[in-house]
Design a protein around this motif. Structure first.
Motif, PDB file in Angstrom:
ATOM      1  N   ALA A 186      -6.163   1.073  -3.836  1.00  0.00           N
ATOM      2  CA  ALA A 186      -7.180   0.368  -3.046  1.00  0.00           C
ATOM      3  C   ALA A 186      -7.929  -0.665  -3.891  1.00  0.00           C
ATOM      4  CB  ALA A 186      -8.173   1.366  -2.455  1.00  0.00           C
ATOM      5  N   CYS A 211      -5.249  -2.046   6.866  1.00  0.00           N
ATOM      6  CA  CYS A 211      -5.170  -1.871   5.407  1.00  0.00           C
ATOM      7  C   CYS A 211      -5.891  -0.596   4.985  1.00  0.00           C
ATOM      8  CB  CYS A 211      -5.775  -3.068   4.689  1.00  0.00           C
ATOM      9  SG  CYS A 211      -4.851  -4.605   4.900  1.00  0.00           S
ATOM     10  N   LEU A 251      -4.060   2.853   3.458  1.00  0.00           N
ATOM     11  CA  LEU A 251      -4.437   3.372   2.137  1.00  0.00           C
ATOM     12  C   LEU A 251      -4.891   4.819   2.226  1.00  0.00           C
ATOM     13  CD1 LEU A 251      -6.275   0.269   0.656  1.00  0.00           C
ATOM     14  CD2 LEU A 251      -4.274   1.392  -0.329  1.00  0.00           C
ATOM     15  N   ASN A 263       0.832  -1.210   0.000  1.00  0.00           N
ATOM     16  CA  ASN A 263       0.000   0.000   0.000  1.00  0.00           C
ATOM     17  C   ASN A 263       0.866   1.259   0.000  1.00  0.00           C
ATOM     18  OD1 ASN A 263      -2.192  -1.677   0.146  1.00  0.00           O
ATOM     19  ND2 ASN A 263      -2.622  -1.293   2.305  1.00  0.00           N
TER      20      ASN A 263
END
Length: 437
Positions: free
Chosen positions: A124, A141, A145, A102
């Motif tokens: 994403a 996560c 992002l 990411n």
């Protein structure tokens, strides 16, 4: 009426128009018209014409639509999928493993898109399904992002940097160079938090994948070479003095077309979509800059910026006090405005204050862009929050909560460049020798 009261009246007028949903460009222009008509003896019509012409008929601003177009072209290629495949084999040894994709993915794609929302959405779209399928913690996560998506406006070439350079009459090349080390610092802080979290929560990270031979890892990464080469080429021609920012942007468009053709993503449909989207965005930004240019002239006629600069100078604020005050102001603005609007709404007032306090405009540009990055993950108008909300179905406040640790890393980055301004200024000072860049 005193000059300070004139400034307050114009601030209320502008806030009223913005709150009622008037376009930012029109709100700026109307405020400027009222300022000149009501508080000076000048004729606003002639000043409006000259301000709009000077804002639009600028060789430097021609770089803006070209960089936007470059990002739009690459956005429609297979770059995002190839990026995940190319980076993931090299991160298996790090705590947090594929979550670092990411950060690196946003850093690389951000350098070619120049947009936080586009960077966040692109990475994403590819990373979230893969990471969820492999059992990574969804909230971390999401937060990574939201935070790393902001790198799109910090790592050059950046649309926001061009807007600031034009609004502040600063060197575009120096602003670009100044963004590299802070961008690397921010990526290191984001990855550092992921490592820390992973070591604290080993049960929430899936086991490492089987090791891949070195040559196989190289093979998977070879598709990143064209984009990396394009970025290096653009930066090199700028630093070496072979091209202006506008000419480098034109090279970037040609190079992005070549990459799109090579990857099989170039078609009449993608060409038309990239051209139309870049035209819409460019027109919007240039109109905002034109309105801001007129407001700047109106402020100059009323004497508000000069009075504010003199007032700040009379307070004898230390650099820490001024930076603290500006940080609070921009954090508040970030809850209601997008980054470009924050720049064009405030530069007419803030730049004279910053110069009077003795700050370097290049350093202040990066400081301001970091504050804008915070705005991208700050409710209620955090664009990255909206992007992830749309893509995941999660509430924007839930996404905001997940991004708090990365929000804190942005604050740490601001503190570090304030304590050590050389992080920002060393590259421009070393590599640009000509006056004015």
């Amino acid at each position: 009426m005193s000059t300070v009261m004139v400034g307050l009246v114009l601030l209320v007028v502008m806030s009223f128009f913005l709150a009622t949903g008037v376009w930012v460009s029109l709100a700026l222009a109307i405020t400027g018209w009222i300022g000149i008509f009501a508080f000076t003896n000048a004729q606003p019509a002639g000043i409006l014409f000259s301000a709009f012409w000077e804002s639009a008929a600028s060789w430097e601003i021609a770089a803006l639509p070209l960089f936007i177009w470059m990002g739009e072209i690459l956005f429609r290629t297979k770059l995002s999928e190839e990026m995940f495949e190319g980076l993931s084999p090299w991160l298996n040894w790090l705590p947090g493993r594929l979550m670092h994709v990411n950060i690196l993915g946003c850093g690389i794609f951000g350098s070619v898109s120049g947009s936080s929302a586009a960077t966040c959405a692109t990475i994403a779209k590819v990373a979230l399904p893969e990471l969820k399928k492999r059992g990574y913690d969804f909230n971390v996560c999401l937060g990574s992002l939201a935070g790393a998506g902001t790198l799109g406006i910090l790592i050059p070439p950046s649309i926001t940097m061009v807007v600031y350079a034009v609004a502040a009459d600063a060197s575009i090349i120096k602003i670009f160079l100044a963004g590299f080390l802070p961008g690397a610092l921010l990526m290191a802080l984001f990855s550092g938090y992921i490592i820390y979290w992973s070591l604290r929560n080993p049960d929430k990270c899936p086991p490492a994948e089987p090791s891949m031979p070195f040559m196989q890892r190289l093979s998977k990464s070879k598709k990143l070479i064209p984009v990396t080469g394009l970025i290096v080429f653009i930066v090199w021609v700028l630093i070496a003095g072979y091209a202006t920012a506008t000419e480098a942007a034109a090279f970037g468009v040609v190079g992005s077309f070549a990459i799109a053709w090579w990857s099989g993503g170039l078609s009449w449909q993608t060409f038309k979509e990239s051209l139309m989207n870049s035209t819409r965005l460019s027109c919007m930004i240039i109109m905002i800059l034109a309105g801001a240019g007129f407001l700047t002239k109106a402020m100059a006629f009323t004497g508000v910026p000069t009075a504010l600069a003199e007032w700040v100078a009379s307070l004898n604020l230390s650099p820490w006090q001024l930076i603290a005050a500006l940080t609070i102001v921009y954090l508040l603005l970030g809850t209601a405005l997008d980054g470009i609007s924050m720049i064009v709404l405030t530069t007419a007032i803030v730049i004279p204050m910053v110069q009077a306090a003795g700050f370097d405009l290049i350093w202040f540009g990066i400081f301001l862009i970091l504050l804008i990055e915070i705005a991208e993950v700050t409710p209620p108008v955090g664009f990255n929050l909206f992007v992830l909300q749309t893509m995941t179905g999660k509430d924007s406040m839930e996404v905001a909560k997940a991004s708090i640790p990365f929000f804190c890393m942005l604050l740490v980055a601001i503190a570090l460049i304030t304590i050590f301004p050389e992080i920002v200024t060393i590259l421009p000072d070393l590599l640009v020798t000509k006056p004015g860049g």
